[in-house]
Design an enzyme around this catalytic site. Structure first.
Site, PDB file in Angstrom:
ATOM      1  N   VAL A 157      29.177 -18.854  -1.207  1.00 62.97           N
ATOM      2  CA  VAL A 157      28.291 -20.013  -1.329  1.00 62.97           C
ATOM      3  C   VAL A 157      28.849 -21.034  -2.328  1.00 62.97           C
ATOM      4  CG1 VAL A 157      25.950 -20.813  -1.785  1.00 62.97           C
ATOM      5  CG2 VAL A 157      26.294 -18.537  -0.860  1.00 62.97           C
ATOM      6  N   LYS A 204      16.184  -5.205   1.641  1.00 65.11           N
ATOM      7  CA  LYS A 204      17.540  -5.400   1.109  1.00 65.11           C
ATOM      8  C   LYS A 204      18.197  -4.028   1.085  1.00 65.11           C
ATOM      9  CE  LYS A 204      19.944  -8.862  -0.710  1.00 65.11           C
ATOM     10  NZ  LYS A 204      19.912 -10.281  -0.374  1.00 65.11           N
ATOM     11  N   GLY A 225      32.176 -17.963  -4.960  1.00 64.82           N
ATOM     12  CA  GLY A 225      32.320 -17.078  -3.801  1.00 64.82           C
ATOM     13  C   GLY A 225      31.966 -17.820  -2.531  1.00 64.82           C
ATOM     14  N   GLY A 242      30.269 -19.208 -10.364  1.00 70.40           N
ATOM     15  CA  GLY A 242      30.542 -18.358  -9.207  1.00 70.40           C
ATOM     16  C   GLY A 242      31.048 -19.175  -8.040  1.00 70.40           C
TER      17      GLY A 242
HETATM   18  P1  NAD Z   1      30.203 -13.714  -3.277  1.00 72.16           P
HETATM   19  O1  NAD Z   1      30.376 -12.273  -3.549  1.00 72.16           O
HETATM   20  O2  NAD Z   1      30.934 -14.309  -2.135  1.00 72.16           O
HETATM   21  O3  NAD Z   1      30.567 -14.571  -4.589  1.00 72.16           O
HETATM   22  C1  NAD Z   1      30.109 -14.286  -5.852  1.00 72.16           C
HETATM   23  C2  NAD Z   1      31.150 -14.875  -6.820  1.00 72.16           C
HETATM   24  O4  NAD Z   1      30.636 -14.839  -8.146  1.00 72.16           O
HETATM   25  C3  NAD Z   1      32.458 -14.122  -6.851  1.00 72.16           C
HETATM   26  O5  NAD Z   1      33.533 -15.029  -6.688  1.00 72.16           O
HETATM   27  C4  NAD Z   1      32.484 -13.456  -8.238  1.00 72.16           C
HETATM   28  O6  NAD Z   1      33.797 -13.306  -8.759  1.00 72.16           O
HETATM   29  C5  NAD Z   1      31.693 -14.465  -9.024  1.00 72.16           C
HETATM   30  N1  NAD Z   1      31.094 -13.960 -10.264  1.00 72.16           N
HETATM   31  C6  NAD Z   1      30.428 -12.793 -10.477  1.00 72.16           C
HETATM   32  N2  NAD Z   1      29.984 -12.744 -11.737  1.00 72.16           N
HETATM   33  C7  NAD Z   1      30.344 -13.914 -12.339  1.00 72.16           C
HETATM   34  C8  NAD Z   1      30.172 -14.467 -13.629  1.00 72.16           C
HETATM   35  N3  NAD Z   1      29.532 -13.803 -14.589  1.00 72.16           N
HETATM   36  N4  NAD Z   1      30.691 -15.687 -13.886  1.00 72.16           N
HETATM   37  C9  NAD Z   1      31.351 -16.388 -12.932  1.00 72.16           C
HETATM   38  N5  NAD Z   1      31.544 -15.916 -11.687  1.00 72.16           N
HETATM   39  C10 NAD Z   1      31.057 -14.695 -11.401  1.00 72.16           C
HETATM   40  O7  NAD Z   1      28.624 -13.951  -3.121  1.00 72.16           O
HETATM   41  P2  NAD Z   1      27.875 -15.154  -2.379  1.00 72.16           P
HETATM   42  O8  NAD Z   1      27.560 -14.755  -1.007  1.00 72.16           O
HETATM   43  O9  NAD Z   1      28.573 -16.431  -2.657  1.00 72.16           O
HETATM   44  O10 NAD Z   1      26.471 -15.131  -3.165  1.00 72.16           O
HETATM   45  C11 NAD Z   1      26.347 -15.661  -4.466  1.00 72.16           C
HETATM   46  C12 NAD Z   1      24.908 -15.505  -4.929  1.00 72.16           C
HETATM   47  O11 NAD Z   1      24.039 -16.194  -4.028  1.00 72.16           O
HETATM   48  C13 NAD Z   1      24.391 -14.065  -4.949  1.00 72.16           C
HETATM   49  O12 NAD Z   1      23.439 -13.916  -5.986  1.00 72.16           O
HETATM   50  C14 NAD Z   1      23.692 -13.916  -3.601  1.00 72.16           C
HETATM   51  O13 NAD Z   1      22.719 -12.885  -3.614  1.00 72.16           O
HETATM   52  C15 NAD Z   1      23.070 -15.283  -3.486  1.00 72.16           C
HETATM   53  N6  NAD Z   1      22.763 -15.688  -2.120  1.00 72.16           N
HETATM   54  C16 NAD Z   1      23.739 -15.735  -1.185  1.00 72.16           C
HETATM   55  C17 NAD Z   1      23.435 -16.141   0.102  1.00 72.16           C
HETATM   56  C18 NAD Z   1      24.492 -16.251   1.165  1.00 72.16           C
HETATM   57  O14 NAD Z   1      24.234 -16.874   2.206  1.00 72.16           O
HETATM   58  N7  NAD Z   1      25.690 -15.696   0.961  1.00 72.16           N
HETATM   59  C19 NAD Z   1      22.113 -16.480   0.433  1.00 72.16           C
HETATM   60  C20 NAD Z   1      21.129 -16.456  -0.562  1.00 72.16           C
HETATM   61  C21 NAD Z   1      21.473 -16.056  -1.837  1.00 72.16           C
END
Ligand code: NAD
Length: 352
Positions: A183, A80, A181, A179
């Site tokens: 996903v 990572k 974002g 969240g």
């Molecule tokens: P992202 O940055 O696109 O979205 C994260 C969202 O969470 C943002 O909109 C942010 O404003 C929100 N957020 C942060 N803290 C918060 C809180 N306390 N309460 C409510 N909302 C909050 O990230 P993503 O790619 O959607 O990933 C989300 C999670 O999933 C992360 O932990 C990431 O490591 C994990 N993940 C993502 C993937 C992927 O394919 N993108 C794969 C495996 C795991």
């Protein structure tokens, strides 16, 4: 904190720091294990306050990637990276400097997207290194992994529903999503189509607004989303959100989401068990994106990737069965399954 001690205890191979005064790059790459293959794992772009905070995050996330690949049956190691900067500091030059850092490791580490990074950022990185995966589909890659991550979470949730309620239907079930974002937003769309009732939250009010305009969903402020009365609580934001103070306030039967390391510590899985809440281990249920990216190495075919992502339900079934058999938490069961695969690889490497 003694980083040497942490790394020795957790079994990390390398922690590498990169700076580039010209572009302002401050990055850390953590390689937990290359036992099963090159260490693959996303790059997180985040304004960490201290070096220690960033290094701790990179170390913890890279170990999870090792376990994720191992339990998903992939021939990949765990790595990572983190870039320590605020969103306004993200420039193409900085991303290219990061790409050159990745390239200097000659394939030992392969980067991808994570929190704070976009597909277009990855394309910029790819200009200077071939060790960047999850590139756009029109360029022969597997595209943004987040849609497959969301799909995998739905497969996993279905399996959890069956385990708890005897039916895998989302009808009349309520899911609280923390969240919205990359996903979380797609997950909400899929759950809406499955007929689930939704409660959503994000720190960014504009994301909540956009989701509520698309699907019927109640909202809760970020500080209260974990208290939502629901069947499934789905953490899809940052890690460390579940600990004694928040777990005691959960009002769900299942915790299943996309977030990496939602538990503040692995020991918190015991608190969930004591509250009779079923926990789908994060690195088992959120592996869809990684499985999708892994398919890139064999010439990407979407249907094949989808089939493999559906296998997340089967992986969870092995985890829950082992947990019941040995009277341990699902997380402990997942850890044992992953560690057994790693031990086998270690033994065959040393000719044992
Ligand atoms: P992202 O940055 O696109 O979205 C994260 C969202 O969470 C943002 O909109 C942010 O404003 C929100 N957020 C942060 N803290 C918060 C809180 N306390 N309460 C409510 N909302 C909050 O990230 P993503 O790619 O959607 O990933 C989300 C999670 O999933 C992360 O932990 C990431 O490591 C994990 N993940 C993502 C993937 C992927 O394919 N993108 C794969 C495996 C795991």
């Amino acid at each position: 904190m003694d980083l040497f001690k942490v790394m020795a205890k957790e079994g990390h191979e390398q922690l590498i720091v990169f700076t580039d005064p010209e572009t302002g790059l401050k990055a850390i790459i953590s390689i937990h294990s290359t036992l099963l293959g090159p260490a693959l794992g996303g790059c997180r772009f985040w304004s960490y306050k201290t070096f220690e905070e960033a290094a701790t995050d990179a170390l913890r996330l890279s170990k999870t990637m090792t376990y994720k690949a191992a339990i998903s049956g992939l021939n990949l190691g765990g790595g990572k990276s983190v870039i320590c900067a605020g969103p306004q500091e993200k420039t193409p030059a900085l991303l290219r400097a990061f790409g050159r850092s990745v390239d200097s490791l000659a394939g030992l580490y392969v980067t991808a997207q994570d929190v704070g990074m976009t597909l277009s950022d990855l394309e910029t990185i790819r200009e200077v290194t071939r060790y960047a995966a999850g590139i756009p589909e029109q360029k022969g890659g597997s595209g943004d992994p987040s849609s497959m991550t969301a799909r995998g979470v739905v497969y996993g949730m279905r399996y959890c529903l069956k385990e708890i309620f005897g039916s895998d239907s989302f009808r009349d079930r309520t899911v609280a999503v923390q969240g919205l974002g990359k996903v979380g937003r797609q997950l909400v769309g899929l759950l809406h189509r499955e007929g689930a009732r939704l409660i959503v939250s994000d720190l960014d009010a504009s994301r909540v607004k956009a989701v509520v305009a698309e699907v019927k969903a109640e909202t809760l402020p970020p500080a209260r989303i974990h208290t939502a009365v629901c069947d499934i609580f789905a953490p899809c934001a940052m890690g460390g959100v579940l600990h004694s103070a928040t777990i005691s306030k959960l009002r769900c039967r299942i915790v299943a989401g996309a977030a990496n390391n939602p538990l503040a510590s692995w020991a918190d899985a015991n608190l969930l068990q004591r509250r009779r809440i079923l926990y789908a281990p994060d690195y088992v249920i959120n592996a869809g994106g990684l499985i999708n990216i892994a398919c890139e190495t064999e010439g990407y075919q979407k249907e094949k990737a989808e089939e493999r992502v559906a296998g997340i339900a089967e992986n969870l079934s092995r985890v829950f069965a082992r947990a019941k058999e040995e009277k341990i938490t699902p997380l402990e069961a997942a850890n044992r399954l992953a560690e057994e695969r790693l031990a086998k690889a270690r033994a065959s490497r040393s000719g044992g």
